[in-house]
Design a protein around this motif. Structure first.
Motif, PDB file in Angstrom:
ATOM      1  N   LEU A 159       0.827  -1.213   0.000  1.00 36.96           N
ATOM      2  CA  LEU A 159       0.000   0.000   0.000  1.00 36.96           C
ATOM      3  C   LEU A 159       0.857   1.257   0.000  1.00 36.96           C
ATOM      4  N   ASP A 160       1.969   1.225   0.721  1.00 37.38           N
ATOM      5  CA  ASP A 160       2.865   2.384   0.756  1.00 37.38           C
ATOM      6  C   ASP A 160       3.460   2.657  -0.631  1.00 37.38           C
ATOM      7  N   LEU A 161       3.873   1.604  -1.308  1.00 37.71           N
ATOM      8  CA  LEU A 161       4.459   1.785  -2.632  1.00 37.71           C
ATOM      9  C   LEU A 161       3.394   2.274  -3.613  1.00 37.71           C
ATOM     10  N   ARG A 162       2.210   1.708  -3.530  1.00 42.28           N
ATOM     11  CA  ARG A 162       1.122   2.175  -4.397  1.00 42.28           C
ATOM     12  C   ARG A 162       0.810   3.637  -4.144  1.00 42.28           C
ATOM     13  N   SER A 163       0.836   4.043  -2.894  1.00 40.64           N
ATOM     14  CA  SER A 163       0.564   5.434  -2.551  1.00 40.64           C
ATOM     15  C   SER A 163       1.627   6.359  -3.139  1.00 40.64           C
ATOM     16  N   TYR A 164       2.890   5.987  -2.993  1.00 44.76           N
ATOM     17  CA  TYR A 164       3.988   6.796  -3.522  1.00 44.76           C
ATOM     18  C   TYR A 164       3.912   6.873  -5.046  1.00 44.76           C
ATOM     19  N   LEU A 165       3.752   5.723  -5.689  1.00 44.04           N
ATOM     20  CA  LEU A 165       3.666   5.711  -7.146  1.00 44.04           C
ATOM     21  C   LEU A 165       2.416   6.442  -7.636  1.00 44.04           C
ATOM     22  N   GLY A 166       1.336   6.357  -6.878  1.00 47.98           N
ATOM     23  CA  GLY A 166       0.121   7.095  -7.228  1.00 47.98           C
ATOM     24  C   GLY A 166       0.349   8.597  -7.179  1.00 47.98           C
ATOM     25  N   TYR A 167       1.096   9.042  -6.173  1.00 47.20           N
ATOM     26  CA  TYR A 167       1.437  10.461  -6.083  1.00 47.20           C
ATOM     27  C   TYR A 167       2.257  10.889  -7.304  1.00 47.20           C
ATOM     28  N   LEU A 168       3.265  10.108  -7.647  1.00 44.95           N
ATOM     29  CA  LEU A 168       4.086  10.433  -8.813  1.00 44.95           C
ATOM     30  C   LEU A 168       3.269  10.353 -10.102  1.00 44.95           C
ATOM     31  N   GLU A 169       2.338   9.419 -10.162  1.00 46.16           N
ATOM     32  CA  GLU A 169       1.455   9.286 -11.322  1.00 46.16           C
ATOM     33  C   GLU A 169       0.603  10.540 -11.495  1.00 46.16           C
ATOM     34  N   ASN A 170       0.128  11.093 -10.383  1.00 43.63           N
ATOM     35  CA  ASN A 170      -0.672  12.310 -10.466  1.00 43.63           C
ATOM     36  C   ASN A 170       0.148  13.483 -10.995  1.00 43.63           C
ATOM     37  N   ILE A 171       1.371  13.599 -10.543  1.00 46.25           N
ATOM     38  CA  ILE A 171       2.246  14.655 -11.061  1.00 46.25           C
ATOM     39  C   ILE A 171       2.474  14.447 -12.557  1.00 46.25           C
ATOM     40  N   ALA A 172       2.774  13.208 -12.939  1.00 46.24           N
ATOM     41  CA  ALA A 172       3.039  12.906 -14.348  1.00 46.24           C
ATOM     42  C   ALA A 172       1.807  13.189 -15.211  1.00 46.24           C
ATOM     43  N   ALA A 173       0.639  12.823 -14.721  1.00 45.04           N
ATOM     44  CA  ALA A 173      -0.587  13.088 -15.488  1.00 45.04           C
ATOM     45  C   ALA A 173      -0.778  14.595 -15.655  1.00 45.04           C
ATOM     46  N   GLY A 174      -0.510  15.358 -14.602  1.00 47.34           N
ATOM     47  CA  GLY A 174      -0.613  16.814 -14.702  1.00 47.34           C
ATOM     48  C   GLY A 174       0.323  17.383 -15.755  1.00 47.34           C
ATOM     49  N   VAL A 175       1.529  16.860 -15.823  1.00 47.07           N
ATOM     50  CA  VAL A 175       2.486  17.319 -16.844  1.00 47.07           C
ATOM     51  C   VAL A 175       2.016  16.880 -18.223  1.00 47.07           C
ATOM     52  N   ASN A 176       1.622  15.631 -18.353  1.00 43.55           N
ATOM     53  CA  ASN A 176       1.221  15.095 -19.655  1.00 43.55           C
ATOM     54  C   ASN A 176      -0.022  15.792 -20.211  1.00 43.55           C
ATOM     55  N   MET A 177      -0.833  16.355 -19.319  1.00 41.50           N
ATOM     56  CA  MET A 177      -2.037  17.073 -19.749  1.00 41.50           C
ATOM     57  C   MET A 177      -1.796  18.584 -19.855  1.00 41.50           C
ATOM     58  N   ASP A 178      -0.554  19.006 -19.710  1.00 46.39           N
ATOM     59  CA  ASP A 178      -0.172  20.424 -19.758  1.00 46.39           C
ATOM     60  C   ASP A 178      -0.822  21.258 -18.654  1.00 46.39           C
ATOM     61  N   ILE A 179      -1.148  20.611 -17.541  1.00 44.43           N
ATOM     62  CA  ILE A 179      -1.630  21.342 -16.371  1.00 44.43           C
ATOM     63  C   ILE A 179      -0.428  21.794 -15.556  1.00 44.43           C
ATOM     64  N   PHE A 180       0.534  20.910 -15.392  1.00 41.45           N
ATOM     65  CA  PHE A 180       1.783  21.232 -14.708  1.00 41.45           C
ATOM     66  C   PHE A 180       2.863  21.495 -15.745  1.00 41.45           C
ATOM     67  N   ASP A 181       3.836  22.276 -15.367  1.00 40.18           N
ATOM     68  CA  ASP A 181       4.936  22.629 -16.248  1.00 40.18           C
ATOM     69  C   ASP A 181       6.018  21.554 -16.183  1.00 40.18           C
ATOM     70  N   GLN A 182       6.359  20.972 -17.330  1.00 45.82           N
ATOM     71  CA  GLN A 182       7.330  19.878 -17.360  1.00 45.82           C
ATOM     72  C   GLN A 182       8.700  20.324 -16.879  1.00 45.82           C
ATOM     73  N   ASP A 183       9.146  21.508 -17.252  1.00 42.23           N
ATOM     74  CA  ASP A 183      10.476  21.962 -16.845  1.00 42.23           C
ATOM     75  C   ASP A 183      10.549  22.124 -15.328  1.00 42.23           C
ATOM     76  N   VAL A 184       9.504  22.678 -14.721  1.00 45.42           N
ATOM     77  CA  VAL A 184       9.491  22.838 -13.264  1.00 45.42           C
ATOM     78  C   VAL A 184       9.506  21.472 -12.584  1.00 45.42           C
TER      79      VAL A 184
END
Length: 173
Positions: A91-116
């Motif tokens: 569960l801990d690993l899923r939680s960590y990877l889920g957090y990183l997945e959310n950041i990645a999805a934000g970048v991939n959708m141009d919501i978050f800035d990839q360079d930042v």
């Protein structure tokens, strides 16, 4: 004489028309330049706002990220424990990877800035994929979900590779 006056009047009218067309063309050109400047300024401001929002998100979630990161990296046997779906480590690993997945999805959708994201947590994203990529592949098979953590995978593929020369063991390799 009447013909001369008529031709003179026509010549003045044509010259006036040409002058008006040139003035209009100049105004169109100036308007186009002003629109281009305004568009560029708007685009630049949108980029700054996206960068600021990205920094804000990472800043407000950094403690959670650090706690999860510490949890999964504090035990040398963590990964083998995380393979058991009934353990807290899973569960801990899923939680960590889920957090990183959310950041990645934000970048991939141009919501978050990839360079930042690259400059702030890019190394963590890459290292997570390197360390847990095999675990993710097994989780995809187990859950019959080929799209599991695909946002993370897609982003990591686009990020510049880690600077291996900066790592302490780089010379020994």
């Amino acid at each position: 004489m009447g013909l001369f006056l008529a031709l003179s009047g026509l010549l003045v009218a044509v010259c006036g028309l040409i002058w008006q067309v040139r003035v209009f063309a100049h105004q169109v050109s100036e308007s186009r330049l002003a629109l281009d400047r305004a568009t560029k300024e708007t685009v630049d401001e949108n980029i700054r706002q996206r960068q600021r929002a990205t920094l804000d998100f990472i800043g407000t979630t950094i403690e959670r990220q650090h706690a999860l990161y510490t949890k999964i990296n504090s035990d040398s046997g963590f990964l083998s424990k995380a393979s058991d779906h009934d353990r807290q480590e899973f569960l801990d690993l899923r939680s960590y990877l889920g957090y990183l997945e959310n950041i990645a999805a934000g970048v991939n959708m141009d919501i978050f800035d990839q360079d930042v994201v690259d400059r702030t947590v890019g190394n963590r994203l890459i290292r997570a994929w390197e360390r847990y990529g095999e675990w993710i592949r097994h989780a995809r098979l187990f859950q019959n979900d080929e799209r599991l953590y695909e946002e993370l995978e897609n982003l990591v593929k686009r990020l510049p590779p880690l600077a291996r020369a900066m790592e302490p063991n780089a010379e020994a390799s």
